[in-house]
Design an enzyme around this catalytic site. Structure first.
Site, short mmCIF file in Angstrom:
data_model
loop_
_atom_site.label_atom_id
_atom_site.label_comp_id
_atom_site.label_asym_id
_atom_site.label_seq_id
_atom_site.Cartn_x
_atom_site.Cartn_y
_atom_site.Cartn_z
N HIS A 1 89.46 45.65 84.56
CA HIS A 1 89.54 44.65 83.51
C HIS A 1 88.45 43.86 83.56
O HIS A 1 88.41 42.58 82.84
CB HIS A 1 90.57 43.53 83.90
CG HIS A 1 92.06 44.17 83.63
ND1 HIS A 1 92.65 44.92 84.44
CD2 HIS A 1 93.07 43.59 83.12
CE1 HIS A 1 93.87 45.26 84.16
NE2 HIS A 1 94.22 44.31 83.16
N GLU B 1 97.51 50.76 72.55
CA GLU B 1 96.33 50.61 71.66
C GLU B 1 95.89 51.47 70.90
O GLU B 1 95.22 51.27 69.79
CB GLU B 1 95.50 50.44 73.03
CG GLU B 1 95.42 49.08 73.87
CD GLU B 1 96.39 49.07 74.77
OE1 GLU B 1 97.13 49.96 74.91
OE2 GLU B 1 96.53 47.91 75.45
#
Ligand SMILES: Cc1ncc(C[n+]2csc(CCOP(=O)(O)OP(=O)(O)O)c2C)c(N)n1
Ligand SMILES: [Mg+2]
Lengths: 320, 334
Positions: free
Chosen positions: B135, B66
């Site tokens: 999440h 990321e």
């Protein structure tokens, strides 16, 4: 040579079967819509998930990936409490707060699954630092996938563990894909273990479907780390049979590839070994398989009968 | 007003993809980076088919890195490309935060206006999917604390198309927050290829006169449901939607509060330190203060990580009935 007692072989075969049944049963529950959220199954990875755990000594620790059920069963977690957690029940390992991805048994050295890919590397260094600091003689086994070795934390951890000689074994289950991304597209070397060279630590690539090879390699690596020589990187090549998670249509891979890998199935390979070496009678083998299957049926029953958490538990366990 | 013949029905997911597709067709400098955005079509199916149309040069399937996704986007943006990048889940922005906050957001100011960073960061946010605490977060308040970033969030398919196009054309880093529970929402979307929703606007989603509600994301849909229910009892709720969370346009909210005298501000994000507090503070700093007839109500996620269990998960964030009760309270009906 590493001694393989009958008792150990029995444990190996039983746990690998338990792991397979656990995943198959969970898959069934998911397809019936009985599981909230998603699950990451490790069918096909039973040798690479179970065997390193069986090589641990009492008191060693483990950090698991997001695909953690097989690893957890290897470590000795109770399948009842695991299944209950997957169904979000109060009796689950995390009281229904974590779910499939976050099974943990911290008191007993299982530091938990991790929803953040690569999240376990640094944590394992920290846990290994504690062992070193307190001179416990214990080692941390850190599971992760091939895809996870492209995170910054992987490289930072290998370097840190190397310079500080931390007692940690990084165990990479290379199942050929990071979600839909084939390993040859996201890593430009043949063997992930070669990355160890850059950090001057031992690196080994092994057949992750060969239960004995995985067990022996893990045992040696753990010994090395326990002796204070520093970390080891192991790459176990294996394959996941199921999709990445429940919504995966698997358009990125060829069915024939799966069939090829299924010929090298870790359970079949172990069964062949047991037969060839006449360790157990056919009847004993069947009995182990049956007992493993029944344990999972019971786990589902336990989980389904278990209570939901009370709403008031939402506010609990935020702080120590 | 747009004629319905100029619109087609589609999902929020498809509308984002349509906006991206149109912009990629008309500007070759737009590229798209992310994990599993190629053959897989993105974890939530937003990029399905884009690889086939635009090829591997422009649809870049990345490793699980990321920091590299966001950092590469910043670097590419400062040198002439216009990257879109996707964090598979908004939660993973933690790993791209340095590139975003210390590099992308700062560069123009630091260099006295020399650089520009035209990039879009797509961030699927929110709870409801049973994916637990790593999440399911709504972290927009973090982003709204960083001058140099723009933060937008659509709540309907049409808004999704208009805002993603505006975000791609903007010359700044724009964080585009998508609520996961909205992907399947269906609505009419303008087919006009120049349909753009200007960044920096707050809109009146539903006119009313009795109580003002400010909400966005799926929380907005819950507010609308509550308003429909309350309408049957003769209560007219005015709903405002801050399509751009940062920098936020306050005047429509202030005007509405002057009219209604009552305010509920709501979001799914954790209440403490959430954007709701900022909106409320700005209302009480404004001329609307003198018009308030009741204490303001702030609805937000409980101050806990999102739990996995389905019932607990739902109970953690504001629901339709929280709005109904809030309105009753403001109007002294309970
Ligand atoms: C930081 C982060 N990025 C992305 C994801 C989404 N994601 C979950 S699993 C996964 C693939 C992981 O691949 P690998 O490490 O090979 O493990 P495997 O799934 O094959 O067991 C991805 C991209 C995540 N959970 N965390
Ligand atoms: Mg993998």
């Amino acid at each position: 040579m590493i001694e393989l007692s009958e008792e150990l072989l029995l444990r190996m075969y039983y746990k690998m079967n338990q792991a397979r049944y656990f995943e198959e049963k969970l898959d069934e529950l998911v397809s019936k819509g009985k599981v909230h959220g998603t699950v990451h199954l490790a069918i096909g990875q039973e040798a690479s998930g179970v065997m390193p755990c069986l090589a641990l000594e009492e008191g060693d620790l483990v950090s698991m990936s997001h695909r953690s059920h097989v690893q957890a069963i290897g470590f000795g977690l109770d399948v009842n409490l695991m299944m209950a957690e997957c169904l979000g029940k109060y009796t689950g390992y995390c009281k229904g707060k974590g779910g499939s991805m976050h099974i943990a048994d911290v008191e007993n050295g299982n530091l938990g699954g991790n929803g953040i890919v690569g999240g376990g590397f640094n944590l394992s260094c920290g846990a290994a630092l504690t062992q070193k600091y307190h001179n416990t003689g214990k080692v941390v086994l850190c599971f992760a996938g091939d895809g996870a070795t492209n995170t910054g934390s992987f490289h930072e951890s290998l370097n840190l563990a190397s310079i500080w000689k931390l007692p940690v074994v990084f165990f990479i289950e290379n199942n050929q894909y990071g979600m839909s991304n084939p390993v040859e597209n996201h890593i430009n070397i043949e063997n992930i273990s070669d990355r160890s060279e850059a950090y001057n630590i031992p690196g080994l690539t092994i057949d992750g479907n060969d239960f004995l090879g995985v067990y022996n390699t893990a045992t040696k690596a753990l010994r090395y780390a326990r002796a204070g020589k520093g970390p080891v990187l192991i790459e176990a090549k294996t394959y996941r049979y199921s999709g990445h998670s429940k919504s995966d249509k698997q358009l990125y891979r060829d069915k024939r590839e799966l069939i090829e890998w299924q010929k090298k199935d870790p359970l079949l390979k172990m069964k062949e070994y047991l037969r060839e070496n006449r360790v157990f009678t056919e009847k004993q083998i069947l009995k182990m398989e049956e007992e493993a299957r029944v344990s999972i049926e019971q786990a589902v029953e336990f989980a389904q009968k278990s209570p939901q958490p009370e709403l008031t538990t939402i506010l609990e366990d935020v702080y120590a | 007003m747009m004629k319905t013949s100029d619109m087609i029905k589609m999902t929020y997911r498809d509308a984002i993809r349509l906006g991206i597709t149109e912009e990629m067709r008309q500007d070759k400098d737009v590229i798209f980076l992310g994990e599993d955005i190629g053959t897989y079509g993105g974890a939530f199916g937003v990029s399905k088919g884009l690889l086939e149309e635009f090829g591997e040069e422009r649809i870049l399937d990345t490793p699980i890195s990321e920091g590299a996704i966001v950092g590469t986007a910043v670097g590419a943006a400062t040198t002439g490309l216009r990257p879109i990048c996707e964090m598979m889940f908004m939660d993973f922005i933690t790993l791209g935060m340095d590139a975003l906050v210390n590099q992308g957001a700062k560069m123009r100011y630091l260099f006295g206006g020399q650089s520009q960073v035209p990039m879009v960061l797509r961030l699927p946010a929110g709870s409801g999917t049973g994916a637990a605490a790593q999440h399911s977060q709504s972290l927009e308040a973090w982003l709204c604390h960083v001058p140099g970033l723009k933060v937008v969030t659509p709540s309907s398919p049409a808004q999704a198309k208009g805002l993603i196009k505006a975000a791609i054309r903007d010359n700044n880093p724009v964080c585009f927050i998508e609520h996961k529970m909205l992907y399947d929402a269906v609505g009419l979307v303008p087919i006009d290829e120049d349909y753009i929703l200007e960044i920096g606007k707050t809109i009146v989603e539903r006119p009313g006169k009795d109580v003002t509600i400010v909400a966005y994301g799926t929380t907005l849909l819950k507010a609308i449901e509550a308003a429909e229910f309350l309408e049957e009892e003769g209560i007219k709720v005015e709903i405002l939607n801050p399509l751009t969370l940062y920098p936020i346009e306050m005047q429509p909210i202030i005007d509405s509060v002057i009219k209604t005298g009552c305010l509920i501000v709501a979001h799914e994000a954790v209440k403490t330190g959430g954007l709701g507090g900022e909106i409320v503070a700005r209302v009480v700093e404004s001329e609307a203060f003198d018009y308030l007839t009741a204490p303001i109500i702030r609805l937000g996620g409980l101050d806990v990580p999102i739990p996995f269990n389905q019932e607990l998960e739902a109970a953690t964030v504001p629901q339709r009935n929280d709005f109904v009760h809030g309105v009753y309270r403001l109007l002294n009906r309970i």
